[in-house]
Design a protein around this motif. Structure first.
Motif, PDB file in Angstrom:
ATOM      1  N   ALA A 253      93.507  83.556  24.650  1.00  0.00           N
ATOM      2  CA  ALA A 253      94.797  83.986  25.005  1.00  0.00           C
ATOM      3  C   ALA A 253      94.882  85.615  24.858  1.00  0.00           C
ATOM      4  O   ALA A 253      95.200  86.192  25.751  1.00  0.00           O
ATOM      5  N   LEU A 254      93.942  86.179  24.320  1.00  0.00           N
ATOM      6  CA  LEU A 254      93.848  87.724  24.312  1.00  0.00           C
ATOM      7  C   LEU A 254      93.282  87.959  25.559  1.00  0.00           C
ATOM      8  O   LEU A 254      93.652  88.970  26.450  1.00  0.00           O
ATOM      9  N   GLN A 255      91.975  87.339  25.993  1.00  0.00           N
ATOM     10  CA  GLN A 255      91.585  87.733  27.174  1.00  0.00           C
ATOM     11  C   GLN A 255      92.549  87.515  28.413  1.00  0.00           C
ATOM     12  O   GLN A 255      92.417  88.195  29.360  1.00  0.00           O
ATOM     13  N   ARG A 256      93.120  86.446  28.545  1.00  0.00           N
ATOM     14  CA  ARG A 256      94.086  86.015  29.437  1.00  0.00           C
ATOM     15  C   ARG A 256      95.339  87.278  29.676  1.00  0.00           C
ATOM     16  O   ARG A 256      95.576  87.693  30.574  1.00  0.00           O
ATOM     17  N   SER A 257      95.636  87.607  28.200  1.00  0.00           N
ATOM     18  CA  SER A 257      96.840  88.670  28.239  1.00  0.00           C
ATOM     19  C   SER A 257      96.227  90.181  28.815  1.00  0.00           C
ATOM     20  O   SER A 257      96.963  90.753  29.635  1.00  0.00           O
ATOM     21  N   ILE A 258      94.884  90.427  28.430  1.00  0.00           N
ATOM     22  CA  ILE A 258      94.516  91.680  28.978  1.00  0.00           C
ATOM     23  C   ILE A 258      94.341  91.610  30.483  1.00  0.00           C
ATOM     24  O   ILE A 258      94.415  92.618  31.323  1.00  0.00           O
TER      25      ILE A 258
END
Length: 335
Positions: A253-258
Motif C-alpha cells: 500500500a505504501l508503494q502504491r501510494s507513493i
C-alpha cells in the motif's frame, strides 16, 4: 389434539437432577426452626439466594446458618412435587432441593474493573492521503525485526527509494510495548504511526490490549494496523485509520501510494507547464494586438496628416490659379 388438564401435565413432566455431590453458595434466607424428621434427625429448611435464583435446602439443625449468612452447602440435588402448603406450588408445582450440610462460607469478590473506555474515531485519514500530505518519511512503524525486513524488501522490490521510520517493539509484553510508546514524543518528523507484525501465537497480546490501543490513540496521530494475516481481527483494527492484513500488505500500500503521488505530482507539473505556455501565448497575442493597435493609430494619424497636406496644397493651387488669371487679365487690358 385435545387439551390437557393441569394434573395430566404434571404427570408428564419429569425433572432430572445432576448425579453426584454439588456445592452451591448463596445467602441463607427463610431458615426454619429445627424440625424432627421420621428418622429422628433434627433438620432445618431454607433457601439459598444469589443473583436472580433461589434454591431450597435441607441440612442438619446443628449446621443451621444465620439468616443472611453467606454459606456453601454441599450435597445432592433432588426434585419433588410441591405440596399445597408450600408456596412453591405457585411456581409450577415442582421444587428443587439441595440436601446436604454447610461446608464453609464465602466472601463476595469485588466486581471486575470496568474496561478502559476507548473513544470513537469520527474521522479517519487513509494511507494514500497521509502519504500525499506528509510523505512516507514521517510514518513511524512499530514492528519486529521480521516485519521490518518484509516491509523493506517489498519497497526495494518496487524500487521505492524513500523509507519510513522503524522502531522495534516487544509484541509479547504489553508493558514493554507501552514503554516504547511512551518514548515517542511529539515531533514534526513523526506525523503517523503504524503497528505491524506477522501472524502467530500471541497476536492479541498487543492487538487486543485496550491499554495499548488507548495509548496509541492518545498520541493524536493517524494509526495504521498491519497485524497477522487476513483472518486475524484484533481490537486495534476497529480504531485504526486503515487496516492491512499483513506487514507486506502495508508495504504494498505504501508503494502504491507513493507511485500514485508521483503520478499526481507529474500531472500537476504538466498542468502548470501547459498553463505557463498558454499564459505566454496569451501575453504574446496581447503584445501583437497592442502593436497592431499602435500601427492602426499611427496609420490613422498619417492619413489625417496627409489629408491636411492635400487640402492645403489644393487651396494653394486654387490661389495660384486665381493669381495667374488676374495677371493674365491685366496683361490683356494693358495692350
Amino acid at each position: 389434539m385435545a387439551p390437557l388438564t393441569p394434573e395430566a401435565v404434571l404427570e408428564t413432566v419429569r425433572l432430572v437432577a445432576p448425579m453426584g455431590i454439588v456445592a452451591v453458595q448463596g445467602y441463607a434466607e427463610n431458615v426454619s426452626k429445627p424440625w424432627a424428621s421420621k428418622t429422628g434427625r433434627s433438620l432445618v429448611f431454607g433457601d439459598l439466594v444469589l443473583g436472580g435464583g433461589v434454591l431450597s435446602f435441607q441440612i442438619p439443625a446443628e449446621a443451621a446458618p444465620e439468616a443472611g449468612e453467606r454459606v456453601v452447602i454441599e450435597g445432592h440435588l433432588r426434585a419433588q412435587r410441591a405440596t399445597q402448603n408450600n408456596n412453591d406450588v405457585r411456581r409450577g408445582n415442582w421444587r428443587t432441593i439441595l440436601t446436604g450440610t454447610v461446608v464453609g462460607t464465602w466472601e463476595p469478590r469485588d466486581p471486575p474493573p470496568a474496561p478502559l473506555p476507548l473513544p470513537d474515531r469520527d474521522e479517519c485519514l487513509p494511507l494514500d492521503l497521509f502519504i500525499e500530505e506528509h510523505g512516507i518519511e514521517k510514518l513511524l512503524i512499530l514492528t519486529t525485526e521480521v516485519g521490518q525486513t518484509d516491509i523493506t524488501n517489498e519497497l526495494v522490490k518496487a524500487r521505492v527509494n524513500a523509507r519510513p521510520l522503524f522502531l522495534r517493539a516487544n509484541f509479547g509484553d504489553p508493558d514493554a510495548f507501552l514503554q516504547t510508546l511512551a518514548g515517542i514524543q511529539a515531533s514534526p518528523s513523526v506525523q503517523g504511526l503504524a503497528v505491524a507484525r506477522g501472524g502467530g501465537i500471541g497476536l492479541n497480546v498487543i492487538g487486543s490490549s485496550r491499554e495499548v490501543v488507548a495509548a496509541l490513540m492518545g498520541k493524536g496521530l493517524p494509526i495504521y494496523a498491519a497485524l497477522g494475516h487476513a483472518v486475524d481481527i484484533e481490537l486495534l483494527d476497529r480504531y485504526a485509520d486503515q487496516v492491512f492484513h499483513s506487514p507486506t500488505a502495508l508495504a504494498s500500500a505504501l508503494q502504491r501510494s507513493i507511485q500514485a503521488l508521483s503520478r499526481r505530482t507529474w500531472q500537476a507539473h504538466e498542468v502548470n507547464r501547459q498553463a505557463a505556455l498558454i499564459s505566454d501565448q496569451e501575453k504574446q497575442l496581447t503584445a501583437h494586438a497592442n502593436h497592431a493597435g499602435e500601427l492602426e493609430r499611427a496609420g490613422k494619424q498619417a492619413a489625417t496628416a496627409w489629408q491636411g497636406r492635400i487640402g492645403t496644397l489644393r487651396n494653394t493651387v486654387i490661389v495660384l490659379g486665381l493669381v495667374a488669371a488676374a495677371l493674365l487679365w491685366m496683361l490683356v487690358h494693358q495692350r
